[in-house]
Design a protein around this motif. Sequence first.
Motif, PDB file in Angstrom:
ATOM      1  N   ASN A 592      15.073  -5.877 -29.444  1.00 18.50           N
ATOM      2  CA  ASN A 592      15.637  -5.053 -28.367  1.00 18.50           C
ATOM      3  C   ASN A 592      15.330  -5.616 -26.981  1.00 18.50           C
ATOM      4  OD1 ASN A 592      16.749  -3.299 -30.163  1.00 18.50           O
ATOM      5  ND2 ASN A 592      15.250  -1.675 -29.894  1.00 18.50           N
ATOM      6  N   ASP A 593      14.035  -5.810 -26.704  1.00 14.55           N
ATOM      7  CA  ASP A 593      13.653  -6.225 -25.347  1.00 14.55           C
ATOM      8  C   ASP A 593      14.215  -7.594 -25.006  1.00 14.55           C
ATOM      9  OD1 ASP A 593      12.300  -3.860 -25.057  1.00 14.55           O
ATOM     10  OD2 ASP A 593      10.335  -4.706 -25.530  1.00 14.55           O
ATOM     11  N   THR A 594      14.078  -8.520 -25.967  1.00 15.21           N
ATOM     12  CA  THR A 594      14.551  -9.877 -25.684  1.00 15.21           C
ATOM     13  C   THR A 594      16.063  -9.910 -25.505  1.00 15.21           C
ATOM     14  OG1 THR A 594      12.727 -10.727 -27.004  1.00 15.21           O
ATOM     15  CG2 THR A 594      14.515 -12.254 -26.497  1.00 15.21           C
ATOM     16  N   ALA A 595      16.779  -9.204 -26.417  1.00  9.65           N
ATOM     17  CA  ALA A 595      18.235  -9.187 -26.302  1.00  9.65           C
ATOM     18  C   ALA A 595      18.660  -8.517 -25.008  1.00  9.65           C
ATOM     19  CB  ALA A 595      18.842  -8.458 -27.504  1.00  9.65           C
ATOM     20  N   LEU A 596      17.963  -7.455 -24.586  1.00  9.62           N
ATOM     21  CA  LEU A 596      18.290  -6.778 -23.319  1.00  9.62           C
ATOM     22  C   LEU A 596      18.076  -7.725 -22.140  1.00  9.62           C
ATOM     23  CD1 LEU A 596      17.444  -3.217 -22.193  1.00  9.62           C
ATOM     24  CD2 LEU A 596      16.645  -5.118 -20.803  1.00  9.62           C
ATOM     25  N   THR A 597      16.931  -8.413 -22.159  1.00 10.01           N
ATOM     26  CA  THR A 597      16.651  -9.337 -21.057  1.00 10.01           C
ATOM     27  C   THR A 597      17.706 -10.431 -20.982  1.00 10.01           C
ATOM     28  OG1 THR A 597      14.280  -8.918 -21.243  1.00 10.01           O
ATOM     29  CG2 THR A 597      14.958 -10.948 -20.128  1.00 10.01           C
ATOM     30  N   LEU A 598      18.030 -11.016 -22.124  1.00  8.50           N
ATOM     31  CA  LEU A 598      19.041 -12.072 -22.132  1.00  8.50           C
ATOM     32  C   LEU A 598      20.402 -11.536 -21.708  1.00  8.50           C
ATOM     33  CD1 LEU A 598      18.043 -13.907 -25.422  1.00  8.50           C
ATOM     34  CD2 LEU A 598      17.804 -14.777 -23.099  1.00  8.50           C
ATOM     35  N   TYR A 599      20.763 -10.334 -22.195  1.00  9.87           N
ATOM     36  CA  TYR A 599      22.053  -9.742 -21.826  1.00  9.87           C
ATOM     37  C   TYR A 599      22.136  -9.555 -20.312  1.00  9.87           C
ATOM     38  CZ  TYR A 599      25.811  -6.350 -21.368  1.00  9.87           C
ATOM     39  OH  TYR A 599      26.945  -5.697 -20.981  1.00  9.87           O
ATOM     40  N   ASN A 600      21.081  -9.018 -19.710  1.00  8.92           N
ATOM     41  CA  ASN A 600      21.100  -8.809 -18.252  1.00  8.92           C
ATOM     42  C   ASN A 600      21.163 -10.123 -17.506  1.00  8.92           C
ATOM     43  OD1 ASN A 600      21.104  -6.013 -18.354  1.00  8.92           O
ATOM     44  ND2 ASN A 600      18.882  -5.836 -18.250  1.00  8.92           N
ATOM     45  N   GLU A 601      20.486 -11.150 -18.025  1.00 12.83           N
ATOM     46  CA  GLU A 601      20.549 -12.452 -17.360  1.00 12.83           C
ATOM     47  C   GLU A 601      21.930 -13.075 -17.516  1.00 12.83           C
ATOM     48  OE1 GLU A 601      17.372 -15.095 -18.304  1.00 12.83           O
ATOM     49  OE2 GLU A 601      15.832 -13.562 -18.071  1.00 12.83           O
ATOM     50  N   ASP A 606      26.734  -8.773 -12.339  1.00 14.15           N
ATOM     51  CA  ASP A 606      27.126  -7.360 -12.383  1.00 14.15           C
ATOM     52  C   ASP A 606      26.293  -6.551 -11.408  1.00 14.15           C
ATOM     53  OD1 ASP A 606      28.829  -8.095 -14.335  1.00 14.15           O
ATOM     54  OD2 ASP A 606      27.877  -6.998 -15.972  1.00 14.15           O
ATOM     55  N   LEU A 607      26.786  -5.382 -11.026  1.00 15.08           N
ATOM     56  CA  LEU A 607      25.995  -4.465 -10.228  1.00 15.08           C
ATOM     57  C   LEU A 607      24.729  -4.091 -10.991  1.00 15.08           C
ATOM     58  CD1 LEU A 607      28.766  -2.079  -8.849  1.00 15.08           C
ATOM     59  CD2 LEU A 607      27.577  -3.902  -7.617  1.00 15.08           C
ATOM     60  N   ASP A 608      23.654  -3.856 -10.252  1.00 14.90           N
ATOM     61  CA  ASP A 608      22.404  -3.518 -10.916  1.00 14.90           C
ATOM     62  C   ASP A 608      22.552  -2.259 -11.756  1.00 14.90           C
ATOM     63  OD1 ASP A 608      19.429  -4.194 -11.072  1.00 14.90           O
ATOM     64  OD2 ASP A 608      19.362  -2.081 -10.485  1.00 14.90           O
ATOM     65  N   ALA A 609      23.357  -1.301 -11.286  1.00 14.14           N
ATOM     66  CA  ALA A 609      23.546  -0.063 -12.037  1.00 14.14           C
ATOM     67  C   ALA A 609      24.267  -0.305 -13.353  1.00 14.14           C
ATOM     68  CB  ALA A 609      24.316   0.950 -11.194  1.00 14.14           C
ATOM     69  N   ASP A 610      25.032  -1.427 -13.463  1.00 12.84           N
ATOM     70  CA  ASP A 610      25.777  -1.724 -14.676  1.00 12.84           C
ATOM     71  C   ASP A 610      24.977  -2.571 -15.666  1.00 12.84           C
ATOM     72  OD1 ASP A 610      27.933  -0.314 -13.734  1.00 12.84           O
ATOM     73  OD2 ASP A 610      28.920  -2.069 -12.878  1.00 12.84           O
ATOM     74  N   LYS A 611      23.766  -2.963 -15.290  1.00 10.58           N
ATOM     75  CA  LYS A 611      22.917  -3.694 -16.225  1.00 10.58           C
ATOM     76  C   LYS A 611      22.176  -2.704 -17.114  1.00 10.58           C
ATOM     77  CE  LYS A 611      22.380  -7.629 -13.135  1.00 10.58           C
ATOM     78  NZ  LYS A 611      21.449  -8.462 -12.346  1.00 10.58           N
ATOM     79  N   ALA A 688      20.034 -18.760 -18.311  1.00 10.52           N
ATOM     80  CA  ALA A 688      19.092 -18.163 -19.253  1.00 10.52           C
ATOM     81  C   ALA A 688      18.662 -19.153 -20.323  1.00 10.52           C
ATOM     82  CB  ALA A 688      19.725 -16.925 -19.896  1.00 10.52           C
ATOM     83  N   ILE A 689      19.576 -20.007 -20.777  1.00 12.21           N
ATOM     84  CA  ILE A 689      19.265 -20.914 -21.880  1.00 12.21           C
ATOM     85  C   ILE A 689      18.578 -22.181 -21.395  1.00 12.21           C
ATOM     86  CG2 ILE A 689      20.270 -22.338 -23.714  1.00 12.21           C
ATOM     87  CD1 ILE A 689      22.477 -20.246 -23.979  1.00 12.21           C
ATOM     88  N   PHE A 690      19.077 -22.768 -20.323  1.00 10.77           N
ATOM     89  CA  PHE A 690      18.623 -24.099 -19.935  1.00 10.77           C
ATOM     90  C   PHE A 690      17.680 -24.116 -18.746  1.00 10.77           C
ATOM     91  CE2 PHE A 690      22.737 -24.622 -21.998  1.00 10.77           C
ATOM     92  CZ  PHE A 690      22.421 -25.539 -22.981  1.00 10.77           C
ATOM     93  N   GLU A 691      17.621 -23.052 -17.943  1.00 11.19           N
ATOM     94  CA  GLU A 691      16.819 -23.095 -16.725  1.00 11.19           C
ATOM     95  C   GLU A 691      15.618 -22.153 -16.764  1.00 11.19           C
ATOM     96  OE1 GLU A 691      20.998 -23.455 -14.416  1.00 11.19           O
ATOM     97  OE2 GLU A 691      19.315 -22.838 -13.198  1.00 11.19           O
ATOM     98  N   SER A 692      15.661 -21.144 -17.604  1.00 15.90           N
ATOM     99  CA  SER A 692      14.532 -20.222 -17.691  1.00 15.90           C
ATOM    100  C   SER A 692      13.500 -20.770 -18.659  1.00 15.90           C
ATOM    101  CB  SER A 692      15.030 -18.858 -18.162  1.00 15.90           C
ATOM    102  OG  SER A 692      15.372 -18.914 -19.537  1.00 15.90           O
ATOM    103  N   ASP A 693      12.428 -20.011 -18.845  1.00 11.79           N
ATOM    104  CA  ASP A 693      11.372 -20.406 -19.778  1.00 11.79           C
ATOM    105  C   ASP A 693      11.598 -19.847 -21.172  1.00 11.79           C
ATOM    106  OD1 ASP A 693      10.076 -21.751 -17.758  1.00 11.79           O
ATOM    107  OD2 ASP A 693       8.906 -19.996 -17.151  1.00 11.79           O
ATOM    108  N   HIS A 694      12.746 -19.192 -21.391  1.00 14.37           N
ATOM    109  CA  HIS A 694      12.975 -18.577 -22.694  1.00 14.37           C
ATOM    110  C   HIS A 694      12.954 -19.605 -23.819  1.00 14.37           C
ATOM    111  CE1 HIS A 694      13.745 -14.747 -20.919  1.00 14.37           C
ATOM    112  NE2 HIS A 694      14.817 -15.143 -20.254  1.00 14.37           N
ATOM    113  N   PHE A 695      13.566 -20.764 -23.581  1.00 12.68           N
ATOM    114  CA  PHE A 695      13.732 -21.738 -24.661  1.00 12.68           C
ATOM    115  C   PHE A 695      13.152 -23.095 -24.275  1.00 12.68           C
ATOM    116  CE2 PHE A 695      17.207 -18.669 -24.789  1.00 12.68           C
ATOM    117  CZ  PHE A 695      17.014 -18.123 -26.037  1.00 12.68           C
ATOM    118  N   VAL A 696      12.088 -23.051 -23.495  1.00 15.20           N
ATOM    119  CA  VAL A 696      11.525 -24.303 -22.995  1.00 15.20           C
ATOM    120  C   VAL A 696      10.919 -25.139 -24.115  1.00 15.20           C
ATOM    121  CG1 VAL A 696       9.240 -23.334 -22.504  1.00 15.20           C
ATOM    122  CG2 VAL A 696      10.109 -25.257 -21.147  1.00 15.20           C
TER     123      VAL A 696
END
Length: 888
Positions: A592-601, A606-611, A688-696
């Motif tokens: 849940n948390d990881t998918a939510l974070t990736l989805y928002n990234e 999008d508007l913050d209210a739509d995240k 999210a995939i290439f610049e963040s630390d998610h998949f470093v």
Amino acid sequence: MATARQDFERFVGWLYREDKQVPEDVRRLAHLAMGHFDALAGTSRQRNQRSVYLVGLIRERLAQVVDAPPEIRVNAVAAAWPWARLRHLTLGPFRGFRNPEPFDLQKQIILFYGPNGSGKTSLCEGLEYALLGDVEEAGAKRIAARTYLANDHARRFAPPVLKATDYQRQEMDVVANADTYRFCFVEKNRIDAFSRIAARPNNQRAELIATLFGMDQFNDFVGHFNESIDGQLVLSAAKQLMLTGRRTALGADKAAVDGEAAARQRLRDEEVALATSYAEGTDYAGLKQLIGSAEAPGRLQELDDLLNAVPPALIGARRHALVDAFAKAHQCQESLAVLTAELHAQGDQVSFKELYDAVLALQKTTGDRCPACDTPLQGAIHVVANPYEKATGGLAQLHALGELQQRQGDAQRALTQASRDLRQSLTPLATFVDAQQEQASVAGQFLSGLAAEPQGIWWAALYPPPAAEDAGANVLEQVLAVVDRIEAQDATSRQVQQDRAPLVAERQRLLDFQLKVQAQDQKDAALTAAIKEANARIAAFDTDNAELIAQVAQEQQEIARDTPLKATYDRFLEELKAYREQLPGQLLAGLNDTALTLYNEFNQSDLDADKLASLHLPLTGEDKIEIAFRGNPARRVDALHVLSEGHIRCLGLAILLAKAKSMDSPLIVFDDAINAIDHDHRRGIREAIFESDHFVRTQIIVTCHSNEFIKDIQQHLPAQRRQDCQVYLLRHHTGDYQPRVSGNVETRNYIAKARTARNALNDRDALGASRQALEMLSNKAWQWLGYHDMGLLTVPLAGIGAEPALRNLCEALHKRLRDARTFEHANKEPLIEAYGRILGIPAVNQVWMYLNKGTHEEADRDDFDGEHVESVVQTLEQIDLLDFRRPR
């Protein structure tokens, strides 16, 4: 939490399996966590609650824990990945590859791009077969695997040969295992299918969702362990580093003191060289005497006195010019007299001419009557002779008289102009006489008595000179004598001005050397002050740093205590996650948390209210995917009812990546998956995939036909990961039915291109790439300021819809950072310094000029200065090292 406790107990027993090589302290830590399970489960990773509590337990009680297997032993399946990274693939004959084709897969990021039909799908299917033992598409089409995978032109199939590198950096064969590797693939077809869930009947939706999701308490418990406890441990010798730095500075002070004699000798040598450069044989003291001072004036003050004296101004009067002016005036007067005499001789004719002119002037008024007697010109009673005809005939006879009158008028005007010119020639003489206070002299009385516009023949008394010597002749000679004196004075003034030039040059040279002498004296004074300060610091070091020295001793004890704890925790967490992945039914748990974070990234625009504020993945196939938006976090809704198709695709990709991330998968293969996402979301996905630390730490293989997306990946890849990237270009065959594969594709990253060109001394290409890099980095810096609510800039635009000019954007970013007094960030000062160097602040430099010149063609220009080009590239490399990512 009962079930989670049971799972954890099984995990502790799993650590004691014979095939596990787990250190003793790791097993003790597992026992300690089990003994305090309830309290530990009550904490979370938020604000490092879990790690703070656990570190306290470890320090207090770990040494007392007994290392013995628990009473309940469990048999668990090992979950550790057998390899760390793929190494090599040989493909063919296989699908679109007719002949064996080798692929080097050692890099962390491997990008394949090319047009449709160039072999990208065959490549992914080769990886799929090597990792899973089968290809899903063959089953979907109900074609036998060997028939589907065989190359039509070679008419045979050879299994792909896939090699990997294990954790000891040894090469190994990859053994296919569908259960282990199935979540390594992110396929376009799976994302497309997921986006169509909303349009399916509920029973089909449930069936598809049930294959993807699952969760339990143990997964949640494991998910709240912090990735690291480094923040609660003393691992780095910060105090020692500080003390070492101070001792290093002290060493510099000692070196300065020891080198004082040599430094002073260098100053003396510089003084000798400076004096010799002024004049051979001159010493430094002699040079300073020449320069002089207020107390002891020298040659410089002497030159100032000479040059400050103002030479007389040039007047410009000439004897011959004045004589010519007199002669011209006399000549004009004589010409006028001759013409006037001729007119007087023809006085009666002049009267008739004036009469005829008057008669003709009245013709328009009394044209039918005589202007004298008013007698009609026509009729019974009329004049004997028509006066107008007589006047016209008379004027024709007096034509020569008219010409004579015209010449007299011209002569009169010439005489007037000659009189004015002569008066103007005498004006400088009058000024000179006044300046010499000679108004009482003969010439002075004459000149001062002249009116501004004298009338008549006012010069007749002087010119022409009379034959006998009289007063008039004396005045003329006196006036001409004044002209002679002026000519002599002008000659003297010209000579003085010519003589000043060498003196001016000598004074300027002494002034230049005066500045050099002052600078040399300042260096001597600075050396004296520096030696004095260094001696003071050396004497006071131990006293000033007594507290820090004591802190260093304490710090060393704490590092010795905490360093083993880090290794123990890291290994414990690694083993715990590996065990979790082996639990039946937990393939998709805890996402849940990881998918939510990736989805928002993915949806960063999008508007913050739509995240999403929360994401609830289904526990069973019958459950729904529920989400809550930040605009209303308390209200949960069915995601498939409210999200657009594009957002559902992003959610599907986020879930697949979350699964791979939760498994700590060493590999993710994107099989044309980017093309399943609309263009508006590609930027967020790339970041999210290439610049963040998610998949470093994850090896990423991408196939894509979008050249621009591949280029953007290379442009925005963090500098520290850029060298760990390989790009392949696949193109259509040329008739042999074998795709053309290029594995040495030149990087499209502007920074890397600039550095490569610079290293090859290709300064123009280096500057061209640097200009593009500056545009890219400035846009990233602007976006980064926006993350901190500082993205509002004042930038001039050329017109509606125009983009900001690059220099204007750089200046706006530089000003925004300098004006942000209260904004503190590690990027701020490096950016201010870098943009200052680029823009030429505080002093003018060559950076911006070179950035401009490097992008324009100029024939026959001089070579660029390599040092300036290197400065450009280094400046951009320094900016490139900064972290412009969105704050998390």
